[in-house]
Design a protein around this motif. Structure first.
Motif, mmCIF file in Angstrom:
data_model
loop_
_atom_site.group_PDB
_atom_site.id
_atom_site.type_symbol
_atom_site.label_atom_id
_atom_site.label_comp_id
_atom_site.label_asym_id
_atom_site.label_seq_id
_atom_site.Cartn_x
_atom_site.Cartn_y
_atom_site.Cartn_z
ATOM 1 N N LEU A 53 -11.917 83.846 0.094
ATOM 2 C CA LEU A 53 -12.230 85.327 -0.363
ATOM 3 C C LEU A 53 -12.250 86.569 0.277
ATOM 4 N N VAL A 54 -11.620 87.385 0.739
ATOM 5 C CA VAL A 54 -11.041 88.441 1.983
ATOM 6 C C VAL A 54 -12.408 89.286 1.407
ATOM 7 N N CYS A 55 -13.373 90.208 1.911
ATOM 8 C CA CYS A 55 -13.757 91.656 1.213
ATOM 9 C C CYS A 55 -12.786 92.774 2.077
ATOM 10 N N LYS A 60 -13.986 89.922 5.912
ATOM 11 C CA LYS A 60 -14.713 89.495 6.566
ATOM 12 C C LYS A 60 -14.706 88.388 5.361
ATOM 13 N N HIS A 61 -15.247 87.248 5.031
ATOM 14 C CA HIS A 61 -15.422 86.271 4.065
ATOM 15 C C HIS A 61 -15.979 86.418 3.259
ATOM 16 N N TYR A 62 -16.385 86.178 1.901
ATOM 17 C CA TYR A 62 -17.044 85.712 1.064
ATOM 18 C C TYR A 62 -17.896 84.031 1.225
ATOM 19 N N ARG A 63 -19.395 84.327 0.457
ATOM 20 C CA ARG A 63 -19.745 83.148 0.869
ATOM 21 C C ARG A 63 -20.959 82.985 -0.196
ATOM 22 N N ARG A 64 -20.788 81.790 -1.031
ATOM 23 C CA ARG A 64 -20.665 81.272 -2.316
ATOM 24 C C ARG A 64 -22.829 80.915 -2.444
ATOM 25 N N ARG A 65 -22.861 81.644 -3.371
ATOM 26 C CA ARG A 65 -24.348 82.307 -3.375
ATOM 27 C C ARG A 65 -25.589 81.766 -4.920
ATOM 28 N N LYS A 83 -25.927 96.634 2.891
ATOM 29 C CA LYS A 83 -24.806 97.707 1.647
ATOM 30 C C LYS A 83 -24.558 98.607 2.563
ATOM 31 N N ALA A 84 -25.370 99.200 3.460
ATOM 32 C CA ALA A 84 -25.089 99.992 4.860
ATOM 33 C C ALA A 84 -23.877 99.695 5.291
ATOM 34 N N TYR A 85 -23.527 98.294 5.893
ATOM 35 C CA TYR A 85 -22.108 98.447 6.425
ATOM 36 C C TYR A 85 -21.446 97.338 5.536
ATOM 37 N N CYS A 86 -21.136 96.930 4.702
ATOM 38 C CA CYS A 86 -21.083 96.417 2.993
ATOM 39 C C CYS A 86 -20.698 97.221 2.406
ATOM 40 N N PRO A 87 -20.232 97.952 1.139
ATOM 41 C CA PRO A 87 -21.037 97.401 -0.104
ATOM 42 C C PRO A 87 -20.363 97.115 -1.315
ATOM 43 N N ALA A 88 -19.843 95.345 -0.323
ATOM 44 C CA ALA A 88 -18.286 95.162 -1.245
ATOM 45 C C ALA A 88 -19.959 94.538 -2.338
ATOM 46 N N ARG A 89 -19.181 94.600 -3.931
ATOM 47 C CA ARG A 89 -19.967 93.285 -4.542
ATOM 48 C C ARG A 89 -19.649 92.135 -4.680
ATOM 49 N N GLN A 90 -20.737 90.932 -5.136
ATOM 50 C CA GLN A 90 -20.608 90.329 -5.610
ATOM 51 C C GLN A 90 -19.376 90.229 -6.735
ATOM 52 N N ILE A 91 -19.976 89.089 -7.263
ATOM 53 C CA ILE A 91 -18.791 88.383 -8.142
ATOM 54 C C ILE A 91 -18.848 86.980 -8.493
ATOM 55 N N ARG A 92 -18.973 87.181 -9.957
ATOM 56 C CA ARG A 92 -19.642 85.625 -10.152
ATOM 57 C C ARG A 92 -18.398 84.172 -10.278
ATOM 58 N N GLU A 93 -18.902 83.186 -10.363
ATOM 59 C CA GLU A 93 -17.920 82.661 -9.794
ATOM 60 C C GLU A 93 -17.718 82.218 -10.672
ATOM 61 N N ILE A 123 -10.999 90.934 -2.145
ATOM 62 C CA ILE A 123 -11.577 91.608 -3.447
ATOM 63 C C ILE A 123 -11.956 93.008 -3.029
ATOM 64 N N CYS A 124 -11.447 94.148 -3.461
ATOM 65 C CA CYS A 124 -11.204 95.121 -3.729
ATOM 66 C C CYS A 124 -12.466 95.784 -3.937
ATOM 67 N N THR A 125 -12.292 96.769 -3.921
ATOM 68 C CA THR A 125 -12.974 98.433 -4.836
ATOM 69 C C THR A 125 -12.931 98.777 -6.387
ATOM 70 N N GLY A 126 -13.596 99.425 -6.766
ATOM 71 C CA GLY A 126 -13.082 98.840 -8.416
ATOM 72 C C GLY A 126 -13.295 97.753 -8.784
ATOM 73 N N ASN A 127 -13.745 96.966 -8.416
ATOM 74 C CA ASN A 127 -13.800 96.000 -9.935
ATOM 75 C C ASN A 127 -12.109 94.656 -9.359
ATOM 76 N N ARG A 128 -11.257 95.267 -8.247
ATOM 77 C CA ARG A 128 -10.116 94.875 -7.993
ATOM 78 C C ARG A 128 -9.732 93.549 -7.597
ATOM 79 N N LEU A 129 -9.315 92.491 -7.757
ATOM 80 C CA LEU A 129 -8.544 91.380 -7.144
ATOM 81 C C LEU A 129 -7.346 90.584 -6.895
ATOM 82 N N ILE A 130 -6.764 90.667 -5.524
ATOM 83 C CA ILE A 130 -4.937 91.046 -5.582
ATOM 84 C C ILE A 130 -5.526 89.366 -4.848
#
Length: 166
Positions: A53-55, A60-65, A83-93, A123-130
């Motif tokens: 998963l790439v932001c 950067k990569h995503y990490r599981r939590r 959030k000030a450095y990266c506003p990316a949202r988390q996504i449920r597994e 993983i893109c803005t607007g809840n888009r996955l490519i």
């Protein structure tokens, strides 16, 4: 040597923070762990989405939590710097698994098929996955973030009621 002062090594000049015995015990433990795992922390658990998963925001990569019993993936920049450095949202597994299964034409998610066919997911803005396939093509999907209201369990609701009644 030019311009350097002589060095002196003085023992027993002041009281130690850690006893010599404790120091030696810790050094032995470190050496044993180094022998047990010479490549470092190779025993770290990996998951199907690890390093896949790439932001799109910061690269950067995503990490599981795990948060309140729910497994999600979050950008490492967001997790470490905020959030000030990266506003990316988390996504449920669970969302990643269901959309991945759909993209791969499966009824249920298969980690083996996912590993064989998917190179990475952006993983893109607007809840888009490519989805970037290893065969050099892409498929884009949009995901819907679950409502916070839907994430509450009955127990959580009861606890909130008790707090509000006080």
């Amino acid at each position: 040597k030019q311009g350097e002062y002589p060095r002196y090594f003085i023992q027993g000049n002041h009281e130690a923070i850690v006893s010599r015995e404790d120091f030696e015990t810790v050094q032995k433990s470190i050496a044993q762990r180094r022998l047990a795992s010479p490549q470092g922390t190779s025993d770290r658990k990996t998951y199907p989405f690890t390093k896949k998963l790439v932001c799109d925001q910061c690269g950067k990569h995503y990490r599981r939590r795990i948060d309140n019993g729910k497994v999600a993936w979050q950008c490492t920049t967001f997790m470490s710097r905020g959030k000030a450095y990266c506003p990316a949202r988390q996504i449920r597994e669970s969302i990643l698994e269901s959309i991945s299964a759909e993209v791969l034409g499966l009824t249920d998610f298969s980690a083996q098929v996912f590993e064989q066919k998917i190179d990475h997911i952006r993983i893109c803005t607007g809840n888009r996955l490519i989805f970037h396939f290893k065969e050099d093509h892409e498929i884009e999907r949009t995901w819907i973030a679950p409502s916070r209201r839907d994430s509450w369990t009955d127990e959580m609701r009861q606890q909130a009621r008790r707090r509000n009644q006080k």
